[in-house]
Scaffold this motif. Structure first.
Motif, PDB file in Angstrom:
ATOM      1  N   ALA A  79       0.837  -1.205   0.000  1.00 49.34           N
ATOM      2  CA  ALA A  79       0.000   0.000   0.000  1.00 49.34           C
ATOM      3  C   ALA A  79       0.869   1.252   0.000  1.00 49.34           C
ATOM      4  O   ALA A  79       1.987   1.247   0.520  1.00 49.34           O
ATOM      5  CB  ALA A  79      -0.922   0.000   1.213  1.00 49.34           C
ATOM      6  N   SER A  80       0.335   2.279  -0.571  1.00 49.56           N
ATOM      7  CA  SER A  80       0.999   3.586  -0.570  1.00 49.56           C
ATOM      8  C   SER A  80       0.266   4.442   0.447  1.00 49.56           C
ATOM      9  O   SER A  80      -0.930   4.259   0.687  1.00 49.56           O
ATOM     10  CB  SER A  80       0.874   4.271  -1.924  1.00 49.56           C
ATOM     11  OG  SER A  80       0.831   3.346  -2.964  1.00 49.56           O
ATOM     12  N   GLY A  81       0.989   5.393   1.029  1.00 43.55           N
ATOM     13  CA  GLY A  81       0.349   6.247   2.034  1.00 43.55           C
ATOM     14  C   GLY A  81       0.601   7.717   1.772  1.00 43.55           C
ATOM     15  O   GLY A  81       1.585   8.097   1.126  1.00 43.55           O
ATOM     16  N   PRO A 144     -12.208   2.273   7.824  1.00 43.06           N
ATOM     17  CA  PRO A 144     -11.831   1.682   6.537  1.00 43.06           C
ATOM     18  C   PRO A 144     -11.073   2.741   5.734  1.00 43.06           C
ATOM     19  O   PRO A 144     -11.297   3.933   5.931  1.00 43.06           O
ATOM     20  CB  PRO A 144     -13.187   1.404   5.878  1.00 43.06           C
ATOM     21  CG  PRO A 144     -14.110   2.434   6.445  1.00 43.06           C
ATOM     22  CD  PRO A 144     -13.596   2.790   7.816  1.00 43.06           C
ATOM     23  N   GLU A 145     -10.171   2.329   4.884  1.00 41.68           N
ATOM     24  CA  GLU A 145      -9.557   3.267   3.942  1.00 41.68           C
ATOM     25  C   GLU A 145      -9.873   2.775   2.530  1.00 41.68           C
ATOM     26  O   GLU A 145      -9.302   1.784   2.062  1.00 41.68           O
ATOM     27  CB  GLU A 145      -8.047   3.377   4.182  1.00 41.68           C
ATOM     28  CG  GLU A 145      -7.743   4.072   5.492  1.00 41.68           C
ATOM     29  CD  GLU A 145      -6.283   4.498   5.632  1.00 41.68           C
ATOM     30  OE1 GLU A 145      -5.447   4.147   4.788  1.00 41.68           O
ATOM     31  OE2 GLU A 145      -5.996   5.204   6.623  1.00 41.68           O
ATOM     32  N   PRO A 146     -10.803   3.474   1.868  1.00 41.49           N
ATOM     33  CA  PRO A 146     -11.179   3.085   0.504  1.00 41.49           C
ATOM     34  C   PRO A 146     -10.098   3.516  -0.483  1.00 41.49           C
ATOM     35  O   PRO A 146      -9.726   4.685  -0.499  1.00 41.49           O
ATOM     36  CB  PRO A 146     -12.468   3.882   0.238  1.00 41.49           C
ATOM     37  CG  PRO A 146     -12.678   4.761   1.409  1.00 41.49           C
ATOM     38  CD  PRO A 146     -11.528   4.655   2.335  1.00 41.49           C
ATOM     39  N   GLU A 147      -9.579   2.563  -1.247  1.00 44.21           N
ATOM     40  CA  GLU A 147      -8.458   2.900  -2.124  1.00 44.21           C
ATOM     41  C   GLU A 147      -8.580   2.178  -3.466  1.00 44.21           C
ATOM     42  O   GLU A 147      -9.069   1.053  -3.526  1.00 44.21           O
ATOM     43  CB  GLU A 147      -7.126   2.493  -1.451  1.00 44.21           C
ATOM     44  CG  GLU A 147      -7.019   3.065  -0.047  1.00 44.21           C
ATOM     45  CD  GLU A 147      -5.638   2.944   0.588  1.00 44.21           C
ATOM     46  OE1 GLU A 147      -4.691   2.538  -0.093  1.00 44.21           O
ATOM     47  OE2 GLU A 147      -5.549   3.282   1.795  1.00 44.21           O
ATOM     48  N   LEU A 148      -8.089   2.824  -4.505  1.00 40.29           N
ATOM     49  CA  LEU A 148      -7.959   2.135  -5.785  1.00 40.29           C
ATOM     50  C   LEU A 148      -6.726   1.239  -5.702  1.00 40.29           C
ATOM     51  O   LEU A 148      -5.670   1.677  -5.242  1.00 40.29           O
ATOM     52  CB  LEU A 148      -7.780   3.148  -6.930  1.00 40.29           C
ATOM     53  CG  LEU A 148      -7.596   2.484  -8.299  1.00 40.29           C
ATOM     54  CD1 LEU A 148      -8.925   1.923  -8.814  1.00 40.29           C
ATOM     55  CD2 LEU A 148      -7.009   3.449  -9.322  1.00 40.29           C
ATOM     56  N   ASN A 165      -9.747  -2.038   0.524  1.00 41.46           N
ATOM     57  CA  ASN A 165      -9.957  -1.416   1.836  1.00 41.46           C
ATOM     58  C   ASN A 165      -8.737  -1.684   2.693  1.00 41.46           C
ATOM     59  O   ASN A 165      -8.471  -2.825   3.062  1.00 41.46           O
ATOM     60  CB  ASN A 165     -11.219  -2.002   2.483  1.00 41.46           C
ATOM     61  CG  ASN A 165     -11.474  -1.441   3.874  1.00 41.46           C
ATOM     62  OD1 ASN A 165     -10.684  -0.659   4.399  1.00 41.46           O
ATOM     63  ND2 ASN A 165     -12.568  -1.867   4.478  1.00 41.46           N
ATOM     64  N   ASP A 166      -7.994  -0.619   2.994  1.00 37.77           N
ATOM     65  CA  ASP A 166      -6.813  -0.691   3.862  1.00 37.77           C
ATOM     66  C   ASP A 166      -7.294  -0.356   5.281  1.00 37.77           C
ATOM     67  O   ASP A 166      -7.153   0.769   5.753  1.00 37.77           O
ATOM     68  CB  ASP A 166      -5.775   0.333   3.342  1.00 37.77           C
ATOM     69  CG  ASP A 166      -4.634   0.578   4.300  1.00 37.77           C
ATOM     70  OD1 ASP A 166      -4.337  -0.310   5.118  1.00 37.77           O
ATOM     71  OD2 ASP A 166      -4.020   1.668   4.212  1.00 37.77           O
ATOM     72  N   MET A 167      -7.882  -1.364   5.958  1.00 39.51           N
ATOM     73  CA  MET A 167      -8.393  -1.145   7.323  1.00 39.51           C
ATOM     74  C   MET A 167      -7.265  -0.600   8.202  1.00 39.51           C
ATOM     75  O   MET A 167      -6.138  -1.105   8.160  1.00 39.51           O
ATOM     76  CB  MET A 167      -8.901  -2.458   7.908  1.00 39.51           C
ATOM     77  CG  MET A 167     -10.174  -2.971   7.269  1.00 39.51           C
ATOM     78  SD  MET A 167     -11.653  -2.096   7.801  1.00 39.51           S
ATOM     79  CE  MET A 167     -11.861  -2.779   9.433  1.00 39.51           C
ATOM     80  N   ALA A 183      -0.803  -1.057  13.121  1.00 32.45           N
ATOM     81  CA  ALA A 183      -1.975  -0.232  12.792  1.00 32.45           C
ATOM     82  C   ALA A 183      -2.596  -0.658  11.471  1.00 32.45           C
ATOM     83  O   ALA A 183      -3.678  -0.197  11.103  1.00 32.45           O
ATOM     84  CB  ALA A 183      -1.567   1.240  12.717  1.00 32.45           C
ATOM     85  N   LYS A 184      -1.883  -1.521  10.743  1.00 34.94           N
ATOM     86  CA  LYS A 184      -2.318  -1.856   9.381  1.00 34.94           C
ATOM     87  C   LYS A 184      -2.546  -3.343   9.133  1.00 34.94           C
ATOM     88  O   LYS A 184      -3.273  -3.697   8.217  1.00 34.94           O
ATOM     89  CB  LYS A 184      -1.238  -1.383   8.382  1.00 34.94           C
ATOM     90  CG  LYS A 184      -1.076   0.138   8.315  1.00 34.94           C
ATOM     91  CD  LYS A 184      -2.282   0.768   7.653  1.00 34.94           C
ATOM     92  CE  LYS A 184      -2.092   2.236   7.356  1.00 34.94           C
ATOM     93  NZ  LYS A 184      -3.284   2.817   6.724  1.00 34.94           N
ATOM     94  N   VAL A 185      -1.866  -4.203   9.883  1.00 37.36           N
ATOM     95  CA  VAL A 185      -1.900  -5.638   9.547  1.00 37.36           C
ATOM     96  C   VAL A 185      -2.432  -6.469  10.703  1.00 37.36           C
ATOM     97  O   VAL A 185      -1.851  -6.455  11.793  1.00 37.36           O
ATOM     98  CB  VAL A 185      -0.480  -6.155   9.177  1.00 37.36           C
ATOM     99  CG1 VAL A 185      -0.549  -7.610   8.731  1.00 37.36           C
ATOM    100  CG2 VAL A 185       0.170  -5.292   8.107  1.00 37.36           C
ATOM    101  N   GLY A 257      -3.537   4.486  -1.766  1.00 38.85           N
ATOM    102  CA  GLY A 257      -3.724   5.522  -0.746  1.00 38.85           C
ATOM    103  C   GLY A 257      -5.169   5.954  -0.625  1.00 38.85           C
ATOM    104  O   GLY A 257      -5.959   5.821  -1.558  1.00 38.85           O
ATOM    105  N   THR A 258      -5.497   6.464   0.546  1.00 33.75           N
ATOM    106  CA  THR A 258      -6.886   6.843   0.776  1.00 33.75           C
ATOM    107  C   THR A 258      -7.119   8.332   0.544  1.00 33.75           C
ATOM    108  O   THR A 258      -6.254   9.166   0.811  1.00 33.75           O
ATOM    109  CB  THR A 258      -7.367   6.460   2.186  1.00 33.75           C
ATOM    110  OG1 THR A 258      -8.797   6.574   2.206  1.00 33.75           O
ATOM    111  CG2 THR A 258      -6.790   7.345   3.285  1.00 33.75           C
ATOM    112  N   CYS A 259      -8.316   8.604   0.070  1.00 32.50           N
ATOM    113  CA  CYS A 259      -8.702   9.990  -0.197  1.00 32.50           C
ATOM    114  C   CYS A 259      -9.996  10.308   0.540  1.00 32.50           C
ATOM    115  O   CYS A 259     -10.535  11.403   0.432  1.00 32.50           O
ATOM    116  CB  CYS A 259      -8.881  10.192  -1.686  1.00 32.50           C
ATOM    117  SG  CYS A 259      -9.815   8.864  -2.441  1.00 32.50           S
TER     118      CYS A 259
HETATM  119 MG    MG Z   1      -4.229   3.552   3.295  1.00 35.71          MG
END
Ligand code: MG
Ligand code: DO4
Length: 295
Positions: A79-81, A144-148, A165-167, A183-185, A257-259
């Protein structure tokens, strides 16, 4: 043209979902067999799929009636942040409780030449459409982090686009950025689906519209939207840093990344339902489940 995977009786079926909603069964066992065949024949996955469509009839079911699976069993999800301004602002808030008085790591990475890329998930931790995403037991601020997502091959070529979704746990990351992996996995902390849009059918990947809706007791409690046009970086830039001096596998997914960030006072709860919709890809639906602490 989109590629889906679904369960029919005890079989896993690969399918092509047309823009009109018709579904055709593909003879390949998975998405990578389809894209490898295209490479071998020096053609495109789209052309192979169109040939199947020209010589077969669609199944009678609609996509809503199918038991969809992850469209690809991605060996790894990266994932990119901090690729959108919205994400930078949210990280600054959680790291400083809103009392920002200095340049942060997040400000620096937003402007730096090198993007933030982190390891997000493995196939076993990644769920598909309608499967539960899990909450951590040691966090009180989860979103949730909605991401392409980009579906890429081992050389970093973009084969398709997917919703992801990068929870994320905002309190764990906010306490200390070194806690990022925690925080991510965790179990079921990543979701991808519901379909892969073939890359050759996308004219401009900076025109995807992303929407996120969160329901509690079937009442919509959060809603947000954004566009990949707001991305600070380019997709090939993100991919180039992922593959740099790194061995990656065919079918890797890179979330971009999330927007969309829910209001700061919001945290996910057991029983919530998350919908992430990306134009020309579909709606990724996941119920939210808390876990019992391990004894
Ligand atoms: Mg993210
Ligand atoms: O810096 C931490 C993660 C950021 C992220 O996941 C995002 O911007 O989507």
């Amino acid at each position: 043209m989109r590629i889906i995977r679904f369960k029919e009786e005890n079989n896993v079926v690969l399918g092509a979902l047309t823009d009109e909603g018709s579904i055709f069964v593909l003879p390949q066992k998975d998405f990578l067999e389809l894209t490898s065949l295209a490479e071998e024949k020096e053609t495109t996955a789209l052309q192979i799929v169109e040939e199947v469509i020209a010589n077969s009839v669609p199944i009678s079911a609609k996509v809503e009636e199918l038991q969809l699976l992850v469209p690809i069993e991605a060996p790894e999800v990266w994932a990119s942040g901090v690729t959108y301004l919205k994400s930078k602002e949210a990280r600054n808030y959680e790291a400083t409780e809103g009392k920002l008085d200095a340049t942060t790591f997040y400000d620096k990475v937003y402007d730096a030449e090198r993007p933030e890329i982190f390891f997000k998930s493995t196939a076993a931790r990644t769920v598909g459409p309608n499967q539960d995403v899990c909450l951590r037991t040691d966090s009180n601020w989860q979103i949730p982090e909605p991401e392409l997502g980009l579906v890429i091959n081992k050389d970093g070529k973009v084969l398709g686009y997917i919703a992801g979704n990068d929870m994320s746990s905002r309190d764990i990351e906010g306490e200390n950025p070194l806690y990022l992996p925690q925080a991510k996995v965790w179990k079921n902390s990543c979701s991808i689906g519901p379909a892969i849009r073939l890359a050759e059918t996308v004219e401009n990947p900076y025109e995807f519209e992303i929407k996120c809706r969160i329901y509690r007791n079937e009442e919509k409690v959060v809603e947000g939207s954004a566009s990949t046009g707001q991305l600070k970086r380019k997709f090939d830039e993100l991919v180039s840093y992922l593959v740099k001096d790194n061995d990656i596998f065919d079918g890797t997914v890179l979330l971009t990344g999330t927007c969309i960030v829910p209001p700061n006072e919001f945290t996910l709860a057991d029983g919530d339902r998350i919908e992430i919709e990306i134009s020309d890809i579909g709606v990724l639906n996941n119920p939210v489940k808390s876990q019992s602490p391990k004894t």
